[in-house]
Scaffold this motif. Structure first.
Motif, mmCIF file in Angstrom:
data_model
loop_
_atom_site.group_PDB
_atom_site.id
_atom_site.type_symbol
_atom_site.label_atom_id
_atom_site.label_comp_id
_atom_site.label_asym_id
_atom_site.label_seq_id
_atom_site.Cartn_x
_atom_site.Cartn_y
_atom_site.Cartn_z
ATOM 1 N N GLY A 125 -10.173 20.680 19.533
ATOM 2 C CA GLY A 125 -9.016 19.960 20.034
ATOM 3 C C GLY A 125 -8.806 20.135 21.526
ATOM 4 O O GLY A 125 -7.709 20.427 21.967
ATOM 5 N N ARG A 126 -9.906 20.021 22.308
ATOM 6 C CA ARG A 126 -9.836 20.393 23.704
ATOM 7 C C ARG A 126 -8.778 19.609 24.469
ATOM 8 O O ARG A 126 -8.028 20.150 25.270
ATOM 9 C CB ARG A 126 -11.206 20.197 24.358
ATOM 10 N N SER A 127 -8.715 18.319 24.209
ATOM 11 C CA SER A 127 -7.767 17.510 24.964
ATOM 12 C C SER A 127 -6.338 17.710 24.475
ATOM 13 O O SER A 127 -5.391 17.534 25.221
ATOM 14 C CB SER A 127 -8.137 16.029 24.858
ATOM 15 N N ALA A 128 -6.189 18.108 23.197
ATOM 16 C CA ALA A 128 -4.844 18.240 22.644
ATOM 17 C C ALA A 128 -4.366 19.699 22.692
ATOM 18 O O ALA A 128 -3.405 20.029 23.357
ATOM 19 C CB ALA A 128 -4.838 17.725 21.214
ATOM 20 N N GLU A 129 -5.054 20.579 21.979
ATOM 21 C CA GLU A 129 -4.603 21.963 21.882
ATOM 22 C C GLU A 129 -5.199 22.850 22.965
ATOM 23 O O GLU A 129 -4.712 23.941 23.208
ATOM 24 C CB GLU A 129 -4.930 22.508 20.498
ATOM 25 N N LEU A 173 -20.314 26.526 29.117
ATOM 26 C CA LEU A 173 -18.884 26.508 29.424
ATOM 27 C C LEU A 173 -18.579 25.485 30.508
ATOM 28 O O LEU A 173 -17.526 24.828 30.476
ATOM 29 C CB LEU A 173 -18.445 27.903 29.888
ATOM 30 N N ASP A 174 -19.483 25.343 31.457
ATOM 31 C CA ASP A 174 -19.303 24.359 32.522
ATOM 32 C C ASP A 174 -19.185 22.950 31.946
ATOM 33 O O ASP A 174 -18.415 22.119 32.436
ATOM 34 C CB ASP A 174 -20.483 24.440 33.491
ATOM 35 N N ASP A 175 -19.933 22.681 30.877
ATOM 36 C CA ASP A 175 -19.880 21.372 30.220
ATOM 37 C C ASP A 175 -18.624 21.202 29.375
ATOM 38 O O ASP A 175 -18.081 20.097 29.250
ATOM 39 C CB ASP A 175 -21.109 21.162 29.332
ATOM 40 N N LEU A 176 -18.151 22.298 28.773
ATOM 41 C CA LEU A 176 -17.050 22.205 27.818
ATOM 42 C C LEU A 176 -15.666 22.222 28.456
ATOM 43 O O LEU A 176 -14.747 21.558 27.973
ATOM 44 C CB LEU A 176 -17.139 23.360 26.816
ATOM 45 N N LEU A 177 -15.494 22.966 29.531
ATOM 46 C CA LEU A 177 -14.158 23.130 30.115
ATOM 47 C C LEU A 177 -13.690 21.838 30.784
ATOM 48 O O LEU A 177 -14.493 21.105 31.353
ATOM 49 C CB LEU A 177 -14.175 24.277 31.122
ATOM 50 N N PRO A 178 -12.384 21.561 30.749
ATOM 51 C CA PRO A 178 -11.846 20.329 31.358
ATOM 52 C C PRO A 178 -12.142 20.281 32.857
ATOM 53 O O PRO A 178 -11.809 21.210 33.593
ATOM 54 C CB PRO A 178 -10.349 20.443 31.093
ATOM 55 N N GLU A 179 -12.731 19.195 33.306
ATOM 56 C CA GLU A 179 -13.149 19.070 34.706
ATOM 57 C C GLU A 179 -11.954 19.053 35.658
ATOM 58 O O GLU A 179 -12.066 19.481 36.812
ATOM 59 C CB GLU A 179 -13.976 17.789 34.884
ATOM 60 N N ASP A 180 -10.819 18.586 35.184
ATOM 61 C CA ASP A 180 -9.646 18.525 36.067
ATOM 62 C C ASP A 180 -8.970 19.879 36.230
ATOM 63 O O ASP A 180 -8.077 20.044 37.071
ATOM 64 C CB ASP A 180 -8.636 17.505 35.543
ATOM 65 N N LYS A 181 -9.417 20.880 35.450
ATOM 66 C CA LYS A 181 -8.784 22.199 35.512
ATOM 67 C C LYS A 181 -9.709 23.296 36.025
ATOM 68 O O LYS A 181 -9.234 24.365 36.435
ATOM 69 C CB LYS A 181 -8.254 22.601 34.132
#
Length: 242
Positions: free
Chosen positions: A134-138, A185-193
């Motif tokens: 739920g990366r974008s939500a939670e 992790l570089d691929d998974l983490l939100p780019e805007d954060k």
């Protein structure tokens, strides 16, 4: 990737041929050569084996009987002078079935299959090591830490540091060490954060206290900006909208 390998054959010449062929593959670590299935069974109980070259017809316990006795068998390539066991071999999910005398070009094809399967297996393991839920939500991840999956809110991350095959995830109250590549992790983490500032560091943008052309300060620690990451950092940190 080192592939721990065991050769099992009651013919000394066959053992020699396979060992010689394997010398062409730097990824292979030959753990042992066994002359019968009982010896191989004992070796498999004591060692983690990734690849097994297994003769089918041996005195006492056959190769197929040995394989059926294993709860978690490694990748297996059957080697034999007899065509009759081919169907049984593939029913046991063997990677390949090589007929003696084994030509080197045919051996290469079998090894290609092994590498393909092990790469796929490793890819699945990596996907299980870090699970984005739920990366974008939670907005959290699960990291494997000390044989358990630990839930991490990405908003609590200050920075991530690469330690060869491991990563150090620095949070406000604690530090987690997980066997993982920083690139995933570089691929998974939100780019805007988050932003990758160095081959060894990813930082949370909203946790950065100060920055200049060659480093950022975050949580009281100065982290370097790598030469190859300066352009992206310039865009993320030094733009008029920053």
């Amino acid at each position: 990737m080192k592939i721990k390998t065991l050769i099992v054959d009651d013919e000394p010449f066959a053992l020699e041929v396979i060992e010689k062929y394997l010398e062409n593959f730097p990824e292979i670590t030959l753990v042992a050569k066994c002359v019968n299935a009982i010896q191989a069974f004992q070796m498999l109980q004591r060692n983690k084996i990734d690849l097994l070259f297994l003769d089918v017809k041996m005195p006492g316990l056959t190769g197929t009987e040995l394989l059926r006795s294993l709860k978690n068998p490694p990748k297996v390539i059957f080697t034999t002078a007899f065509h009759d066991y081919a169907v049984e071999g593939f029913e046991l999910n063997a990677v390949d079935y090589l007929l003696k005398p084994i030509p080197f070009d045919r051996f290469l094809k079998a090894m290609d299959k092994v590498f393909d399967q092990l790469k796929l297996q490793q890819s699945v393991i990596h996907q299980q090591e870090v699970l984005p839920l739920g990366r974008s939500a939670e907005n959290f991840l699960y990291l494997r830490v000390d044989r358990k999956m630990v839930k991490v809110n990405v908003n609590d991350i200050y920075w991530i540091e690469s330690l060869k095959d491991y990563i150090k995830v620095v949070l406000k109250e604690k530090v987690l060490i997980s066997k993982q590549k920083i690139s995933l992790l570089d691929d998974l983490l939100p780019e805007d954060k988050f932003v990758r500032i160095h081959r060894s560091f990813i930082v949370s943008l909203d946790k950065v206290d100060s920055y200049h052309s060659y480093a950022v300060e975050i949580g009281g620690k100065e982290l370097p900006i790598g030469r190859h990451y300066k352009a992206d950092c310039q865009r993320r940190f030094f733009s008029p909208s920053s």
